[in-house]
Write a protein that holds these residues in place. Structure first.
Motif, PDB file in Angstrom:
ATOM      1  N   UNK A 560       0.920  -1.457   0.115  1.00 19.31           N
ATOM      2  CA  UNK A 560       0.034   0.382  -0.157  1.00 19.31           C
ATOM      3  C   UNK A 560       0.932   1.224  -0.066  1.00 19.31           C
ATOM      4  N   UNK A 561       1.362   1.377  -1.097  1.00 17.04           N
ATOM      5  CA  UNK A 561       2.460   3.130  -1.656  1.00 17.04           C
ATOM      6  C   UNK A 561       1.412   4.161  -1.403  1.00 17.04           C
ATOM      7  N   UNK A 562       2.046   5.303  -1.790  1.00 11.01           N
ATOM      8  CA  UNK A 562       0.418   6.493  -1.538  1.00 11.01           C
ATOM      9  C   UNK A 562       0.201   7.171  -2.918  1.00 11.01           C
ATOM     10  N   UNK A 563       0.613   6.116  -3.829  1.00  9.40           N
ATOM     11  CA  UNK A 563       0.390   5.949  -5.398  1.00  9.40           C
ATOM     12  C   UNK A 563      -0.184   5.012  -5.395  1.00  9.40           C
ATOM     13  N   UNK A 564      -0.133   4.096  -5.416  1.00 13.08           N
ATOM     14  CA  UNK A 564      -0.533   1.860  -6.071  1.00 13.08           C
ATOM     15  C   UNK A 564      -0.112   1.057  -4.924  1.00 13.08           C
ATOM     16  N   UNK A 565      -1.405   1.128  -4.912  1.00 18.86           N
ATOM     17  CA  UNK A 565      -1.281  -0.854  -3.900  1.00 18.86           C
ATOM     18  C   UNK A 565      -1.298  -1.751  -5.228  1.00 18.86           C
ATOM     19  N   UNK A 566      -1.052  -2.746  -4.820  1.00 15.13           N
ATOM     20  CA  UNK A 566      -0.779  -3.926  -5.273  1.00 15.13           C
ATOM     21  C   UNK A 566      -0.956  -5.363  -4.076  1.00 15.13           C
ATOM     22  N   UNK A 567      -1.604  -6.284  -4.572  1.00 15.90           N
ATOM     23  CA  UNK A 567      -1.785  -7.464  -4.353  1.00 15.90           C
ATOM     24  C   UNK A 567      -2.014  -8.451  -4.413  1.00 15.90           C
ATOM     25  N   UNK A 568      -1.168  -9.394  -4.093  1.00 14.71           N
ATOM     26  CA  UNK A 568      -1.185 -10.726  -4.808  1.00 14.71           C
ATOM     27  C   UNK A 568      -1.512 -11.650  -4.350  1.00 14.71           C
ATOM     28  N   UNK A 569      -1.845 -12.713  -4.537  1.00  7.98           N
ATOM     29  CA  UNK A 569      -2.382 -13.859  -3.428  1.00  7.98           C
ATOM     30  C   UNK A 569      -2.471 -15.142  -4.643  1.00  7.98           C
ATOM     31  N   UNK A 570      -2.251 -16.354  -3.156  1.00  9.20           N
ATOM     32  CA  UNK A 570      -1.851 -17.136  -3.438  1.00  9.20           C
ATOM     33  C   UNK A 570      -3.339 -18.766  -3.544  1.00  9.20           C
ATOM     34  N   UNK A 571      -3.420 -19.229  -3.434  1.00 14.96           N
ATOM     35  CA  UNK A 571      -5.130 -19.772  -2.897  1.00 14.96           C
ATOM     36  C   UNK A 571      -4.962 -21.376  -3.392  1.00 14.96           C
ATOM     37  N   UNK A 572      -5.010 -22.110  -2.613  1.00 15.46           N
ATOM     38  CA  UNK A 572      -5.136 -23.526  -2.718  1.00 15.46           C
ATOM     39  C   UNK A 572      -6.526 -24.366  -2.160  1.00 15.46           C
ATOM     40  N   UNK A 573      -7.099 -25.442  -2.597  1.00  8.21           N
ATOM     41  CA  UNK A 573      -8.434 -25.788  -2.105  1.00  8.21           C
ATOM     42  C   UNK A 573      -8.249 -27.367  -1.983  1.00  8.21           C
TER      43      UNK A 573
END
Length: 704
Positions: A560-573
């Motif tokens: 969560x930067x001042x100008x850009x928000x990045x989110x990465x996920x890895x899900x396993x079921x």
């Protein structure tokens, strides 16, 4: 998952002349005021993903999301808010609301939201979430007149047009002889979906609005639609004395813990462990596009002295139902009227509902009682099965309940006991203890008689209705350390009688563990694990049960930067049972959004998913236009791409657009019946069954 891909446009505006003009023209745009620069510490998408359960499809989640979006659009002023105002935020406990007010009284006013870090009992999560719903504005004590209340608040017009880039089977052209034999194979309307809303709010004292919606496939200005299939209106007034509140039109009612009435309520288990918010009898305008879960009529709330509060309501509406021999075989909840059969179900049965409640509130405790009665103009008679033997049958349902809430230092408790008209009981109780700052222990017990009938109830439960269930939930929340937050619970439940998928007594459990890890910079990490298991029938046997389970694991990284928000996920079921092999699924997803203060804000989402079946489907939150949020799931083999942009053309006008595309590697058709799309893409009705060569090569590589 939601089986559609569309382009969506929205525009927002504030100012009554512009709002009126757009409302009359029905333009496919969304209009609302450009918000002044606000001090926020988290993005809206990040909050929704964190607050709602992954599989929040039911339990009023959609209605709760839209109410929270309204609070986000018109934030509370911390220097004017009361305890009741703060407790409208479901993640705040009474103790936290009292701490905020105590700090304000001691310091006279909040100068900025940064002062929330000095409020006792507020963790890092609550401070971040609060920044979306509150501001530190000037304190104005003057009471304005009715003219200002009724007209000089916040006007908002929102219009959304969904354009599918494909054709479903219901939009095909069929020969006349085939339609005469199968008239329900074709939709009566086009594939466009349109929603138009007008909303007005002045603080919490005055609110009114109208919502119009046409779903894809429904006729416009035809078949009894004037001009839309769904029309919802509401007016809410709180009189200057503060004693009386009047609500006319469509509304939601919650009594106590929801064992009698809980329309429009969201009851996620993570939310119950996160917060010990005190629930009391409440009236709310129905502002969402949910066409089933609301009442229509009038309601009034009056404060009697300093301690007493009374609520009364009356509703009369027509509901969708499947009829047979003048009896209601099933109530329809989807609100879809696209074919001749669906049109025949529309407003097929009248329903009258009335009720009242009385609460007494002291400094640290609340006692209340309430009751309701419901009457269907046609008898309800679903086909008799062993699992629905004690569902509502006949014309009437009624009940009465007593509820309480109590707070003393670090202890708090709340609960309700309800009886239906035949004396069958349902009860739920929750105890919360905060042994130290940053620690909270929650224990919730519930029992719903198999014969208990309350068709409008909604409580914390595992089954589809408040009936035939007993359970015990134990949870702990820890935010004592500045760089870590932990949340865990175990929910043990049993069904004393037959359920839809289990012939006989059955049981199950749900286990949840989540940890958030913050760095000194803008990077954070999350790990989440959930196990859900319950007994179900073994196919081909006479009532023999087996345990069926689903494991879900998520690893997430946030920037969560001042100008850009990045989110990465890895899900396993992983999903399996005692007699079947385990089926696996995994997904890698990324989401990005700009956070600058320029006129254009953009978001994007990409996901690659592979699952063996729908049973091991995976969940991820996508960027959404306002009031268009949802909780999509992903199954089978494919990828999903979403792009969203919001452009503030003027201070009073903004335009939003969203495009989405889903491609499946292992499917030549999507969905079935009138919803079927010929081809593996949700962006075009392409009939080519095989994927493109590069995608085929990637698929083969990933499958090994």
């Amino acid at each position: 998952m939601k089986r559609f891909c569309s382009l969506r446009c929205q525009v927002r505006t504030v100012g009554w002349r512009t709002a009126l003009g757009v409302a009359l023209s029905l333009a496919p745009l969304r209009l609302a005021a450009q918000e002044a620069a606000r001090e926020t510490y988290i993005g809206w998408d990040e909050f929704v993903e964190a607050y709602f359960d992954d599989d929040a499809d039911g339990n009023g989640a959609q209605a709760a999301l839209e109410r929270l979006e309204e609070l986000h659009a018109a934030p509370l002023n911390l220097n004017r808010a009361t305890a009741a105002d703060l407790l409208r935020l479901p993640f705040l406990s009474p103790a936290q609301a009292d701490s905020i007010l105590a700090y304000r009284e001691r310091k006279k006013a909040f100068q900025s939201l940064g002062e929330l870090q000095f409020v006792r009992g507020l963790g890092r999560t609550e401070r971040r979430w609060l920044s979306l719903f509150v501001t530190a504005g000037p304190r104005a004590d003057a009471v304005p007149g009715w003219r200002e209340r009724l007209w000089h608040g916040r006007h908002e017009v929102t219009t959304r047009l969904d354009v599918p880039l494909y054709r479903r089977a219901g939009q095909r052209v069929y020969p006349p002889e085939e339609l005469r034999e199968h008239p329900d194979r074709v939709y009566l309307g086009n594939g466009l979906a349109h929603t138009l809303r007008y909303r007005y709010r002045w603080r919490d004292d005055v609110a009114y609005g109208v919502t119009l919606q046409k779903d894809a496939g429904e006729p416009f200005l035809a078949e009894g639609n004037y001009p839309y299939d769904y029309v919802s209106l509401y007016v809410s007034l709180r009189f200057p004395s503060g004693r009386w509140r009047l609500l006319v039109g469509d509304f939601n009612v919650s009594l106590g813990q929801g064992l009698l009435l809980g329309t429009g309520s969201y009851n996620g288990r993570t939310a119950a462990v996160e917060s010990g918010a005190r629930r009391r009898s409440a009236l709310r305008p129905h502002t969402s596009t949910d066409e089933y879960d609301f009442l229509r009529g009038a309601a009034v709330s009056v404060r009697l002295g300093q301690r007493w509060r009374a609520v009364a309501f009356a509703s009369g509406r027509r509901m969708d139902a499947t009829l047979e021999d003048d009896s209601v075989r099933a109530l329809q909840t989807d609100g879809l009227h696209r074919t001749l059969t669906e049109l025949r179900r529309r407003r097929a049965v009248g329903c009258l509902t009335g009720g009242a409640a009385l609460d007494y509130t002291a400094d640290h405790w609340t006692l209340g009682a309430g009751g309701y009665a419901l009457y269907y103009r046609r008898p309800v008679a679903p086909p008799l099965r062993d699992y629905n033997r004690y569902y509502l049958r006949g014309h009437t349902a009624a009940g009465a309940s007593a509820h309480y809430a109590w707070t003393a230092g670090r202890w708090s408790a709340q609960g309700e006991l309800a009886l239906d008209r035949r004396g069958h009981a349902a009860t739920t109780h929750r105890l919360r203890f905060e042994p130290a700052d940053g620690w909270a222990l929650t224990l919730q017990g519930r029992y719903f008689s198999p014969r208990y009938v309350a068709p409008l109830a909604a409580a914390l439960q595992q089954g589809s209705r408040v009936q035939n269930e007993g359970g015990l939930l134990a949870g702990v929340r820890c935010s004592q350390w500045a760089q870590q937050e932990w949340l865990a619970y175990v929910d043990l439940f049993r069904f004393p009688r037959t359920t839809y998928r289990a012939d006989g007594r059955s049981q199950g459990a749900e286990t949840f563990l989540q940890g958030r890890f913050y760095t000194r910079g803008p990077v954070a990490f999350l790990v989440r694990y959930k196990l859900r298991t319950r007994q179900e029938n073994i196919a081909g046997t006479d009532g023999r049960l087996q345990y069926v389970w689903t494991h879900r694991l998520r690893l997430q990284t946030d920037y969560d930067g001042p100008r850009l928000s990045l989110h990465g996920t890895v899900d396993v079921a992983a999903a399996g049972s005692q007699t079947e092999r385990t089926q696996w699924g995994w997904m890698a997803a990324a989401r990005a959004s700009s956070r600058g203060r320029g006129p254009v804000r953009a978001s994007g989402f990409a996901a690659l998913f592979f699952t063996d079946s729908y049973g091991c489907r995976l969940f991820a939150y996508e960027p959404q236009l306002r009031y268009a949020g949802g909780f999509p799931s992903f199954a089978y083999h494919g990828f999903r791409l979403v792009a969203l942009a919001d452009w503030a053309l003027f201070p009073w006008l903004s335009l939003g657009a969203r495009a989405a595309w889903t491609h499946y590697f292992n499917r030549s058709a999507i969905s079935s019946g009138t919803q079927q799309i010929d081809g593996p893409d949700q962006a075009a009705a392409r009939k080519t069954p095989a994927p493109d060569p590069p995608l085929r090569a990637l698929f083969q590589f990933l499958r090994g």
